[in-house]
Design an enzyme around this catalytic site. Structure first.
Site, mmCIF file in Angstrom:
data_model
loop_
_atom_site.group_PDB
_atom_site.id
_atom_site.type_symbol
_atom_site.label_atom_id
_atom_site.label_comp_id
_atom_site.label_asym_id
_atom_site.label_seq_id
_atom_site.Cartn_x
_atom_site.Cartn_y
_atom_site.Cartn_z
ATOM 1 N N ASN A 184 5.197 45.405 -2.734
ATOM 2 C CA ASN A 184 5.155 44.440 -3.838
ATOM 3 C C ASN A 184 4.223 43.313 -3.395
ATOM 4 O O ASN A 184 4.602 42.457 -2.603
ATOM 5 C CB ASN A 184 6.577 43.929 -4.101
ATOM 6 C CG ASN A 184 6.630 42.957 -5.264
ATOM 7 O OD1 ASN A 184 5.596 42.589 -5.829
ATOM 8 N ND2 ASN A 184 7.829 42.529 -5.613
ATOM 9 N N ARG B 15 4.667 48.184 -6.804
ATOM 10 C CA ARG B 15 5.114 47.475 -8.002
ATOM 11 C C ARG B 15 3.876 46.870 -8.670
ATOM 12 O O ARG B 15 3.151 46.089 -8.039
ATOM 13 C CB ARG B 15 6.089 46.373 -7.621
ATOM 14 C CG ARG B 15 6.544 45.601 -8.827
ATOM 15 C CD ARG B 15 7.575 44.547 -8.466
ATOM 16 N NE ARG B 15 8.133 44.012 -9.689
ATOM 17 C CZ ARG B 15 8.378 42.719 -9.886
ATOM 18 N NH1 ARG B 15 8.132 41.857 -8.940
ATOM 19 N NH2 ARG B 15 8.875 42.305 -11.023
ATOM 20 N N HIS C 43 10.247 43.001 -15.902
ATOM 21 C CA HIS C 43 11.491 43.331 -15.171
ATOM 22 C C HIS C 43 12.032 44.687 -15.629
ATOM 23 O O HIS C 43 13.245 44.951 -15.515
ATOM 24 C CB HIS C 43 12.610 42.287 -15.397
ATOM 25 C CG HIS C 43 12.371 40.959 -14.766
ATOM 26 N ND1 HIS C 43 12.924 39.793 -15.266
ATOM 27 C CD2 HIS C 43 11.648 40.586 -13.680
ATOM 28 C CE1 HIS C 43 12.554 38.773 -14.509
ATOM 29 N NE2 HIS C 43 11.768 39.231 -13.544
ATOM 30 N N LEU D 63 19.038 37.689 -14.064
ATOM 31 C CA LEU D 63 18.909 36.251 -13.836
ATOM 32 C C LEU D 63 18.562 35.999 -12.369
ATOM 33 O O LEU D 63 19.443 35.954 -11.504
ATOM 34 C CB LEU D 63 20.220 35.531 -14.192
ATOM 35 C CG LEU D 63 20.813 35.846 -15.581
ATOM 36 C CD1 LEU D 63 22.136 35.111 -15.759
ATOM 37 C CD2 LEU D 63 19.834 35.467 -16.696
ATOM 38 N N ASN E 28 14.973 34.238 -9.958
ATOM 39 C CA ASN E 28 14.050 33.119 -10.110
ATOM 40 C C ASN E 28 13.298 33.275 -11.434
ATOM 41 O O ASN E 28 13.139 32.348 -12.195
ATOM 42 C CB ASN E 28 13.115 33.081 -8.903
ATOM 43 C CG ASN E 28 12.595 31.693 -8.675
ATOM 44 O OD1 ASN E 28 13.120 30.714 -9.248
ATOM 45 N ND2 ASN E 28 11.554 31.575 -7.889
ATOM 46 N N ARG F 32 9.709 28.468 -14.811
ATOM 47 C CA ARG F 32 9.054 28.754 -16.100
ATOM 48 C C ARG F 32 9.892 28.239 -17.263
ATOM 49 O O ARG F 32 11.122 28.327 -17.229
ATOM 50 C CB ARG F 32 8.854 30.271 -16.271
ATOM 51 C CG ARG F 32 7.824 30.836 -15.336
ATOM 52 C CD ARG F 32 7.758 32.358 -15.439
ATOM 53 N NE ARG F 32 7.970 32.959 -14.138
ATOM 54 C CZ ARG F 32 8.312 34.227 -13.923
ATOM 55 N NH1 ARG F 32 8.482 35.042 -14.937
ATOM 56 N NH2 ARG F 32 8.474 34.679 -12.709
ATOM 57 N N PHE G 285 19.220 27.790 -7.655
ATOM 58 C CA PHE G 285 20.496 27.532 -8.316
ATOM 59 C C PHE G 285 21.556 26.952 -7.385
ATOM 60 O O PHE G 285 22.426 26.197 -7.813
ATOM 61 C CB PHE G 285 21.012 28.839 -8.949
ATOM 62 C CG PHE G 285 21.213 28.697 -10.416
ATOM 63 C CD1 PHE G 285 20.190 29.009 -11.295
ATOM 64 C CD2 PHE G 285 22.399 28.189 -10.917
ATOM 65 C CE1 PHE G 285 20.363 28.830 -12.648
ATOM 66 C CE2 PHE G 285 22.584 28.013 -12.273
ATOM 67 C CZ PHE G 285 21.563 28.334 -13.140
ATOM 68 N N ARG G 286 21.482 27.329 -6.095
ATOM 69 C CA ARG G 286 22.469 26.800 -5.149
ATOM 70 C C ARG G 286 22.313 25.289 -5.004
ATOM 71 O O ARG G 286 23.286 24.537 -4.995
ATOM 72 C CB ARG G 286 22.314 27.479 -3.787
ATOM 73 C CG ARG G 286 22.772 28.909 -3.806
ATOM 74 C CD ARG G 286 22.210 29.682 -2.657
ATOM 75 N NE ARG G 286 20.787 29.937 -2.852
ATOM 76 C CZ ARG G 286 20.105 30.895 -2.226
ATOM 77 N NH1 ARG G 286 20.714 31.663 -1.369
ATOM 78 N NH2 ARG G 286 18.826 31.071 -2.462
ATOM 79 N N GLY H 245 19.567 37.524 -8.356
ATOM 80 C CA GLY H 245 20.108 36.466 -7.512
ATOM 81 C C GLY H 245 21.161 35.587 -8.161
ATOM 82 O O GLY H 245 22.261 35.403 -7.617
ATOM 83 N N GLY I 253 22.526 36.028 -11.355
ATOM 84 C CA GLY I 253 23.499 36.856 -12.079
ATOM 85 C C GLY I 253 24.533 37.485 -11.165
ATOM 86 O O GLY I 253 25.711 37.601 -11.518
ATOM 87 N N ASN J 92 25.401 36.320 -8.092
ATOM 88 C CA ASN J 92 26.092 35.382 -7.192
ATOM 89 C C ASN J 92 26.742 34.181 -7.860
ATOM 90 O O ASN J 92 27.683 33.621 -7.306
ATOM 91 C CB ASN J 92 25.096 34.861 -6.150
ATOM 92 C CG ASN J 92 24.631 35.957 -5.223
ATOM 93 O OD1 ASN J 92 25.430 36.551 -4.518
ATOM 94 N ND2 ASN J 92 23.347 36.255 -5.258
HETATM 95 P P1 AMP Z 1 15.967 36.676 -7.227
HETATM 96 O O1 AMP Z 1 14.724 36.270 -7.953
HETATM 97 O O2 AMP Z 1 16.719 37.780 -7.895
HETATM 98 O O3 AMP Z 1 15.749 36.937 -5.761
HETATM 99 O O4 AMP Z 1 16.939 35.426 -7.292
HETATM 100 C C1 AMP Z 1 16.650 34.259 -6.581
HETATM 101 C C2 AMP Z 1 17.539 33.133 -7.042
HETATM 102 O O5 AMP Z 1 18.929 33.514 -6.976
HETATM 103 C C3 AMP Z 1 17.438 31.922 -6.129
HETATM 104 O O6 AMP Z 1 16.422 31.074 -6.539
HETATM 105 C C4 AMP Z 1 18.776 31.271 -6.296
HETATM 106 O O7 AMP Z 1 18.661 30.291 -7.304
HETATM 107 C C5 AMP Z 1 19.710 32.346 -6.811
HETATM 108 N N1 AMP Z 1 20.800 32.594 -5.879
HETATM 109 C C6 AMP Z 1 20.770 33.341 -4.760
HETATM 110 N N2 AMP Z 1 21.966 33.302 -4.143
HETATM 111 C C7 AMP Z 1 22.759 32.515 -4.882
HETATM 112 C C8 AMP Z 1 24.134 32.074 -4.774
HETATM 113 N N3 AMP Z 1 24.929 32.457 -3.782
HETATM 114 N N4 AMP Z 1 24.590 31.269 -5.762
HETATM 115 C C9 AMP Z 1 23.815 30.886 -6.776
HETATM 116 N N5 AMP Z 1 22.531 31.262 -6.924
HETATM 117 C C10 AMP Z 1 22.014 32.056 -5.994
#
Ligand code: AMP
Length: 391
Positions: free
Chosen positions: A7, A87, A176, A203, A205, A235, A277-278, A324, A326, A328
């Site tokens: 990727n 990808r 996606h 859900l 980044n 975005r 989100f954390r 990420g 969705g 967590n």
């Molecule tokens: P992704 O693009 O699927 O890798 O998701 C990345 C995003 O998932 C990060 O920017 C975080 O905001 C979110 N994320 C990852 N771990 C957690 C968690 N434990 N709680 C809340 N958000 C999380």
């Protein structure tokens, strides 16, 4: 025997060595800060992580370093890898299934760069350097748009002048797709039920929603580009297109500045200064009003899409959270579906709080719509698609 999944982004390359049959990830890594004075290659293999910091002038050097590290760890890359899956973000109207790459295909992917100027050029670069490094195996392009290629015309068409749209390839493509397809298939398998009407919420980044009837998508939230739809990390998602004209006329911004604003400095980052989100959650707990507003806008938009997809589907069987956020953020899942008992949607607080890497149901037994969390695995989906093409 394994498939190498690549990727390639503008300044980074992610890779993973996947056994497409067992689904096992054998090794994974990341090359980043390509073109900066100090780059970084990280490799995860056999439960340990190795890091190499050095100047990485271009993608070719980055991949060569990563491959050297893999070989030094004991991976016989050239004999073990049977194919490479790439990808590729935009397949335009041309590509709608995983495609064996030859020079013509590569040229066509490059020609689609006008539709995805941030994504397709680095994808092409990744393919070029991987073909140089591994010239004796098949390389396959797996397109992020492919799953949505057959969207109904009513969902794919923007209400603008048809001749202009036709001349410039302007339609809703969706992105996606690999994740939406993989996750919706996992739901079907997990529940052991065919013919499901599903909403999938990816859900991360980047964020997108899709409505899927019996495995066939009937709408999705991303459009010509991955900018449309839900509020994302950086975005904006949906905005009035008039905002673009206003920024040009009143703020004197040129198209690149507006592109930068909407793609990289909007969404949660634009509203609250952070896109993770954390961190957003911690800031809300500490009383940050901007963070709270960003969260409220995010949830409001998400609920609008869920509502509209329920109506489009007519009957809804499942809502699935992935990626990420969705997977967590239990609070996001709870808030996105709060007070929908009248529509047969009821999240179970205890089930929703469970943390796991496995697919799971988080709705109550009384909920007529089953709410699930299903971890996405785009690398595995790409590896499996790649293997199919090269069989
Ligand atoms: P992704 O693009 O699927 O890798 O998701 C990345 C995003 O998932 C990060 O920017 C975080 O905001 C979110 N994320 C990852 N771990 C957690 C968690 N434990 N709680 C809340 N958000 C999380």
């Amino acid at each position: 025997m394994s498939v190498l999944v690549v990727n390639s982004g503008s300044s980074s390359v992610k890779f993973q060595l996947v056994d497409p049959v067992s689904g096992e990830s054998l090794a994974s890594g990341l090359v980043e800060q390509i073109g900066e004075s100090e780059g970084r290659v990280v490799l995860e293999y056999g439960g340990s992580e190795i890091e190499n910091r050095r100047e990485i002038p271009d993608h070719g050097v980055g991949l060569a370093v990563a491959f050297e590290m893999l070989e030094a760890s004991g991976v016989e890359l050239r004999s073990e890898v049977t194919a490479v899956g790439h990808r590729v973000v935009h397949g335009g109207e041309v590509f709608y299934r995983p495609t064996l790459i030859d020079d013509d295909v590569l040229q066509q992917i490059s020609d689609l760069s006008a539709l995805a100027p941030l994504h397709n050029p680095p994808n092409v670069l990744g393919i070029e350097v991987a073909r140089e490094q591994l010239p004796d195996v098949s390389h396959v392009a797996v397109f992020d748009t492919a799953f949505f290629h057959g969207l109904p015309a009513a969902a794919a068409t923007y209400a603008i002048d048809r001749d202009v749209a036709k001349a410039h390839g302007i339609r809703r493509y969706g992105f996606h797709g690999t994740s939406h397809e993989y996750v919706s298939q996992q739901v079907t398998r997990f529940l052991g039920r065919e013919g499901l009407n599903q909403i999938v919420l990816h859900l991360g980044n980047g964020a997108s929603a899709s409505a899927i009837r019996s495995g066939v998508p009937i709408d999705t939230s991303m459009g010509l580009t991955p900018l449309e739809g839900l509020v994302m990390g950086t975005r904006s998602g949906d905005i009035d297109p008039g905002v673009v004209m206003h920024l040009k006329r009143s703020a004197g911004m040129d198209v690149d500045a507006i592109d930068q604003l909407l793609n990289r400095a909007s969404g949660l980052k634009g509203l609250a200064g952070v896109n993770d989100f954390r961190v957003l959650g911690r800031n809300i707990e500490n009383g940050d009003a901007d963070a709270k507003l960003a969260y409220d806008v995010y949830i409001h938009r998400l609920r609008k899409y869920i509502g509209s997809y329920m109506v489009l589907l007519g009957r809804l069987d499942t809502i699935t959270f992935t990626a990420g956020v969705g997977e967590n953020a239990a609070g996001v899942r709870a808030d996105a579906l709060a007070n929908l008992e009248g529509f047969g949607i009821e999240v179970d607080a205890e089930r929703n709080a469970v943390r796991s890497r496995e697919p799971r149901i988080v709705s109550t037994d009384a909920s007529t719509v089953t709410v699930l969390v299903v971890p996405t695995n785009e690398e595995l989906a790409i590896a499996q698609a790649t293997e199919q093409v090269t069989l």
